[in-house]
Every structure is written in C-alpha cells, then in structure tokens.
Design a protein around this motif. Structure first.
Motif, PDB file in Angstrom:
ATOM      1  N   ALA A 457       1.042  15.624  -4.818  1.00 22.27           N
ATOM      2  CA  ALA A 457       0.007  15.102  -5.708  1.00 22.27           C
ATOM      3  C   ALA A 457      -1.341  15.738  -5.395  1.00 22.27           C
ATOM      4  CB  ALA A 457      -0.080  13.585  -5.563  1.00 22.27           C
ATOM      5  N   ASP A 517      -6.598   7.546  -6.279  1.00 19.25           N
ATOM      6  CA  ASP A 517      -5.937   8.166  -7.417  1.00 19.25           C
ATOM      7  C   ASP A 517      -6.524   7.652  -8.733  1.00 19.25           C
ATOM      8  OD1 ASP A 517      -3.524   9.768  -8.466  1.00 19.25           O
ATOM      9  OD2 ASP A 517      -3.281   7.806  -9.421  1.00 19.25           O
ATOM     10  N   ARG A 616       5.715  10.639  -4.745  1.00 19.63           N
ATOM     11  CA  ARG A 616       5.201  11.978  -4.442  1.00 19.63           C
ATOM     12  C   ARG A 616       4.170  11.949  -3.323  1.00 19.63           C
ATOM     13  NH1 ARG A 616       1.246  13.903  -9.394  1.00 19.63           N
ATOM     14  NH2 ARG A 616      -0.228  12.167  -9.330  1.00 19.63           N
ATOM     15  N   ARG A 617       3.522  10.802  -3.116  1.00 21.84           N
ATOM     16  CA  ARG A 617       2.590  10.651  -1.990  1.00 21.84           C
ATOM     17  C   ARG A 617       3.267  10.049  -0.771  1.00 21.84           C
ATOM     18  NH1 ARG A 617      -2.571  11.585  -3.790  1.00 21.84           N
ATOM     19  NH2 ARG A 617      -2.946  11.296  -6.030  1.00 21.84           N
ATOM     20  N   ASP A 706      -0.637   9.009 -10.743  1.00 22.19           N
ATOM     21  CA  ASP A 706       0.508   8.387 -10.094  1.00 22.19           C
ATOM     22  C   ASP A 706       1.174   7.439 -11.086  1.00 22.19           C
ATOM     23  OD1 ASP A 706       0.036   9.719  -7.719  1.00 22.19           O
ATOM     24  OD2 ASP A 706      -1.010   8.036  -6.759  1.00 22.19           O
TER      25      ASP A 706
END
Length: 718
Positions: A457, A517, A616-617, A706
């Motif tokens: 990300a 985010d 993804r994080r 996200d």
C-alpha cells in the motif's frame, strides 16, 4: 642485652605472677631491686653494684656498664681520642689494611675516603696505567671531575676525536668538534656532536646537508637532488620528495597541497565512504547480512505460532541500523504475502516434511526461496547468507539441508514454476475459506481483491488543518523535491509517491501531518462534526480518528478503549498534535460502568473486525484469522451497536465503520440491528468513492484506498 632464663622463683613484690630469680650482674653478685619508674632518666632509674663508668658512660637497659670489648686480635681496645671514629659500642677499630695487606696511610684533608674513611689505592685505566687522583665532586660539571687515561674516541673515519667541551646548556651538537669538514652552521649532529656520513637519495646520489629543524615545515628542512614537486609539496621524513604516485589508471597524480588546517582533500576523487557500519567479522559484512535473515525468519515463525506481525517485528526497533530493520520487514512481509507458494515449493524440494518444532528452519527456507524467486537476489549471495543464518538460529543440523534445497531450486526453478497448481488460494496465497467468502460477497471483483491484498500500500498522510492547509503543505513538499499528490476523495489526505520513515516526513514531528489511510479519513467527513458537540470515539486506539475529529472542530471528545495500554498511543498522538481529549479505559459494551448520563451528539463506532480490508498492510491477517472468528466478531459488533445506541441524542448521528470486506461484518450486522431498534434511520451515503450496498457503502482495497465499510445511522424521536 638478653635476660637470663627464668628459674621459676617469684620476684619480690610480684603481683600474682611468677618471675625468675633475681638477676645478677656480670661479677655474680645479686643486683639490688630497681625503684619504680618515676619519670627520671633510665640511667639513674636503678643503681648498680658495679662502680660507675663515669659521667655519661654507656649503660644497658638495666643501667649496668658492660665490660670493655676486645679487638679482633683479642686485646682490649684502647680508648679513642676526641672525635675518633667509633663503633656502635664506642670502640675504636684498628686501622684497616689496604688491598696489598699494608696499613693504609692517613688520607690528606678532603681526599676521597670509603665508608670507613680509608683512602683506596689508585685505580687503574683500561691500559693498566694508574689513574691520577680525582678531585672532590663540588658541583662542577662531571666532565671536569676527573681526567681519564682512556684513549680518545675515534670518528667514523678512524681519526681521533678531540675532547668534548662541557655541557653548559648549549645545543649538544656544538659540544664537540669533529675532524670531518663541517656540514654547515647548525648542521645536524649525533649525540656525540659529530656529523654523520652523508645519506643517499633513492637514486644513490649523496644528499646535500640539511638545515637545522627550527620549527618550519619539515618539507623545507632539506633540499633534494630531485626536482621539487612545488611549493609545500609533501616530503619524506628526511625532507626529500618522493617519486610521484600513480592513480588507478596509471597516470601520475597531481601534487597534494600541504595540510594547513583546511579540510584535507580526498586522495581519490572516486572514493565514497561506506553507507553502513563495518561488520564485526571483517569479511564484507556476511555475518551482518546473515543476522538480518535470521531475524526475519524468527519473526515469521512467531507469526506462525499465533502472534501478530507487529508484535513479532517489535525487536527490530532495537536494531542499530535503520536499513537492517527495513530489510527485515521487507523479507517478513514478502514471505507472508507469498506464503502458500513458498510452502508448496519447499515441499517439492524436501525429501520429507519437517517436524513441527522446526518452524524456524522452515521459515528460513521460505526466506531463501523468496530472495531467489521474487527479489531476484544473486544465487551465491542468497544461498550463502541464508545458510549462514541457520547458525545464528542455533540449528546447525539443518545447514546442509538448506544449502541443498536452495541450490536445487536454482537448477529447477523453471520446471517448478510450470508445475505450480492453478488453485486461486495457492496462486494468490490466501486461505481457502477467505477465497470462498470473497467469491460469494464480491462475485465480480474477488480475483482483483485477492491480487490487491498482495500489493504494498502507498503511504498516505493527513494534513492537520489547524497548523497548515493541504495546498501549502504540498507546496512545501514540492520545494523539497518530494513527490506527492492530493487525494481526490479525502479532503485532508496527501499521498506520497515514495514511502519513507515517519521521522523523515516533513512536519510529522511538529504535528503538521500524521500517517492515516485515505479510507480511514472519510469517517470524520461522514460524522459532520461541529464546534461544541459532545463526541464519543468508541474503540479509539491508536487515536487517528480521535485526532482527526479535534482537527476539524472544537468539540468535547471522549476517547474510549478497552485496552488501557493502547490508550497511551492515543495520548502520544494527541500530544504531538497539541490536542487534548478525555480518555477512558473501559468496555464500550458496558456503558453503565463509565457513562455519566450525558448523551452524545456524535458517536463513531470503529468496531473490532477481521481486518480483511487491510491485508495489504497486515499480511499476517490471512494466516491468523479463522473462519470461526467471523461469527464471534459479528456478535461483538452487534453488541456494541445495541449498547451505544442509547447514549446518542435524538437527532444525533452514529457512524458505523469496519475495515472488513465481508458482508457478515457490514450489511448483515446493520440488518439485524435495524430489526432490534425502532428509532434508527439508516441514511444513504452520497459519495464518489466506493460502491453502495443495501445499508451502507463499501470500498475495495487497491490504489490509494484500503478496504472499508461505512454506514450512517441517525436517531429519530420515538
């Protein structure tokens, strides 16, 4: 004088002790008793039966005079005259004899004498001749103390040296003349004052005499037969110029200027210092790099045992080199993103499965395969350093096995990739249950979601509008040549083109920006906060949304979290931003234990969830979550809605948020809650981001977002 041995007879007047018989003098007669000490001189302390030896005569401790001592030949010593030398007993010794046996004659006044006062016979020189008597040492220079019969010392050429002058503080080089021709005024001389033979240069020619060193630069202290290298050119210790050194390409180097306090120029223009510290092994940092791989493997094994990746990587904060910590994180994140593929490859290369206790060995194999397969690390480096790491993990028995597996992969990589199964769960490295859930909830996008979960990300910032506007901050980044752009949907978001450490982000320490985010920043926009409102941020840790609310309005915010330790993170963030809020450590599902009865205008419920929208994080989520967790989380989310709804004012607004992609944690929870509450109104979200659902709006992970789910609930009058 020794006392006679005790005979056991008590002494008269003794107090309860037995002493010897009365002591007798040397003539055998008993001694009278001694008077008690009254402070007088001891010589008068006791009278003796012997006749006195005269006033001041020497007496023993008992006051007795000793009989006269005899000489060495047995005859009594005659009395000594006034001032004559006496022994400790006062006796005069017979005259001592010389080395030849004859009595020594008396020495003249001032003559040198031994400890006994005798004059020694004249000493002889090295050639056997007698030496003349030396004068007494009266403080004059020792060079005049005695003339010597030694032959004169010779110079290097064999000629005798003239006597040296007294050392009177002048330069020692002038203390003696030399038979050689002089080398010039103040020429350099040895300790004996004579000039050395001329030294030769590198070409064999004699060097000219050097001038005395008078504090000037040594490079000018001597001229050389070679042509000079220029004013202030570097010279050797002897003052001569060295032949010009050559560069790496063979061409002569230009002369270097003398070092006069300015920065010393680098001897090589192409030299660059090391960017990192030298390794302790002194061999190019092999142990240093192996340690990075060992820490990464250990962190991965901890995740496999059930710990979160953040907790497993916590020891990297103590690593002294930031690049090492970044490398550990890159390896750990990469392996967990491709874990299913790496497991399948390792199973094909192993002869038999590893035991459960060999989880660190398995993790190190995955690290090695990830380097070869994805990072494209040169095989010799990836293999050698991964094999070295096994020793640091104290699993030396697996050294040969890891070496064989990685070398076999380098030979069979193409064939293994062709045999890789096409199953989505293996190809995308997701557990099967999650693939099925996403396929059911996102039938048109499930494959894109799986791929997006394995992509790193971007780094998104939130600009503190109380300190600086987003436009001004973007201008500041442009001046610093840092690539960034404004987010199209989040009004305070800035997305950096290249991620960097938080302490390297301009304005972070000063509270101008925070890391958050863009999807998470949308919560405050949906709350529509205003000054003076009472706002509750339930499940507030780590405090990003709490701070964002306070940046938008002068509201009275209560930050609530069940974990008191995590509230310290909230406090740290608020302090950095110079903001404040009421913080309460309590369970939001039990408001009767912490609520004071005053209703809130706004409530933000960022409910605990599976976190499938932020994989993804946090790639460890894929391997830590289980299908049974979803039902439990759903009950928790529904319970929080039911508990917090009574705390909202009539006409107030609640925003329900989760970072989950699953319908079970979004619309399903809202559907059940709506059936339970009669005064709830679910307001549709009109926005350009995400996609609408039955009760809210969801965002798919990818790009600058996200995965998230939002729903807006308003409370109407019953």
């Amino acid at each position: 004088m020794k006392k006679p041995p005790s005979s056991g007879t008590p002494r008269p007047g003794a107090r309860g002790k037995s002493f010897g018989a009365p002591r007798k003098p040397y003539d055998g007669k008993p001694r009278p008793p001694r008077a008690r000490g009254d402070g007088e001189a001891r010589s008068d302390f006791r009278s003796d039966a012997r006749p006195p030896r005269g006033e001041g005569a020497w007496r023993s401790r008992d006051g007795d005079a000793r009989p006269p001592r005899k000489s060495f030949d047995g005859t009594p010593h005659p009395p000594r005259g006034e001032g004559a030398w006496r022994s400790r007993d006062g006796d005069a010794r017979p005259p001592r004899k010389s080395f030849d046996g004859n009595p020594r004659p008396p020495r003249e006044e001032g003559a040198w004498r031994s400890r006994d006062g005798d004059a020694r016979p004249p000493r002889k020189s090295f050639d056997g001749n007698p030496r003349p008597p030396r004068a007494r040492f009266d403080g004059d220079s020792r060079s005049d103390f005695r003339a010597d019969a030694r032959p004169p010392r010779k110079s290097f050429d064999g000629s005798p040296r003239p006597p040296r002058a007294r050392f009177d503080g002048d330069s020692r080089s002038d203390s003696r003349a030399d038979s050689r021709p002089p080398r010039g005024e103040d020429a350099w001389r040895s300790r004996d004052g004579d000039a050395r033979l001329p030294r030769k240069s590198f070409d064999g020619n004699p060097r000219p005499p050097r001038a005395r060193f008078d504090g000037d630069s040594r490079s000018d202290s001597r001229s050389d037969v070679r042509p000079p290298r220029g004013e202030g050119a570097w010279r050797g210790r002897d003052g001569d110029a060295r032949p010009p050194r050559k560069s790496f390409d063979g061409s002569p180097r230009p002369p270097r200027a003398r070092f006069d306090g300015e920065a010393r120029p680098r001897p090589r223009g192409d030299f660059k210092p090391r960017s990192g510290p030298r390794s302790s092994d002194g061999g190019g940092g092999a142990i240093h790099r192996a340690n990075v791989r060992a820490v990464a493997a250990r962190s991965i094994s901890r995740v496999m045992r059930g710990r979160s990746l953040d907790d497993a990587l916590a020891p990297t904060a103590q690593m002294r080199v930031a690049a090492d910590a970044a490398m550990v994180k890159a390896l750990a994140f990469g392996v967990l993103r491709e874990l299913s593929i790496l497991k399948w490859l390792a199973a094909q290369l192993l002869d038999k499965p590893l035991e459960a206790q060999d989880d660190e060995v398995a993790a190190l194999i995955w690290v090695g395969l990830y380097q070869l397969r994805t990072l494209k690390t040169p095989p010799h480096a990836a293999i050698n350093e991964t094999v070295d790491a096994i020793k640091l993990l104290k699993h030396d028995y697996a050294r040969g096995m890891i070496n064989a597996i990685l070398r076999r992969y380098t030979r069979e990589a193409e064939a293994l990739e062709e045999r890789l199964p096409s199953e989505p769960s293996l190809r995308t490295s997701h557990p099967g249950w999650l693939v099925e859930k996403l396929y059911h909830d996102w039938p048109a996008q499930w494959e894109a979601l799986l791929d997006a979960n394995n992509v790193q990300a971007p780094l998104t910032l939130r600009v503190n509008r109380r300190r600086i506007s987003r436009e001004d901050y973007l201008a500041r980044l442009a001046e610093m040549q840092i690539g960034a752009e404004a987010h199209p949907h989040a009004t305070d978001a800035v997305v950096l083109e290249v991620a960097r450490a938080v302490d390297k982000i301009p304005g972070f320490v000063g509270g101008q920006v925070s890391v958050q985010d863009a999807s998470a920043q949308l919560a405050v926009q949906l709350l529509a906060v205003a000054d003076g409102q009472r706002i509750l941020d339930a499940c507030a840790a780590p405090g990003g949304k709490t701070a964002h609310i306070l940046e938008h309005a002068d509201a009275r915010v209560t930050a609530l979290d069940v974990d008191g330790a995590r509230l310290t993170r909230v406090d740290e963030n608020l302090r950095r931003l110079n903001l404040s809020a009421e913080m309460i450590a309590a369970d939001a599902a039990q408001p009767d234990r912490w609520w004071n009865g005053q209703a809130f205008d706004r409530i933000l419920l960022d409910a605990p969830c599976s976190g499938t929208g932020v994989i993804r994080r946090h790639p460890d989520i894929k391997w830590l979550r289980r299908t049974t967790d979803i039902a439990t989380l759903q009950q928790t989310q529904l319970g929080l809605l039911k508990a917090l709804w009574p705390l909202l004012k009539v006409g107030g607004r609640m925003v329900y948020a989760t970072c989950s992609l699953l319908r079970d944690e979004g619309d399903e929870v809202l559907s059940r809650f709506k059936r339970l509450a009669d005064d709830v109104t679910i307001t549709a979200i009109d926005a350009e981001w995400g996609e609408a659902t039955e009760y809210g709006r969801r965002i798919a992970p990818g790009g600058t977002h996200d995965g998230f789910y939002y729903a807006v609930l308003e409370k109407r009058a019953p």
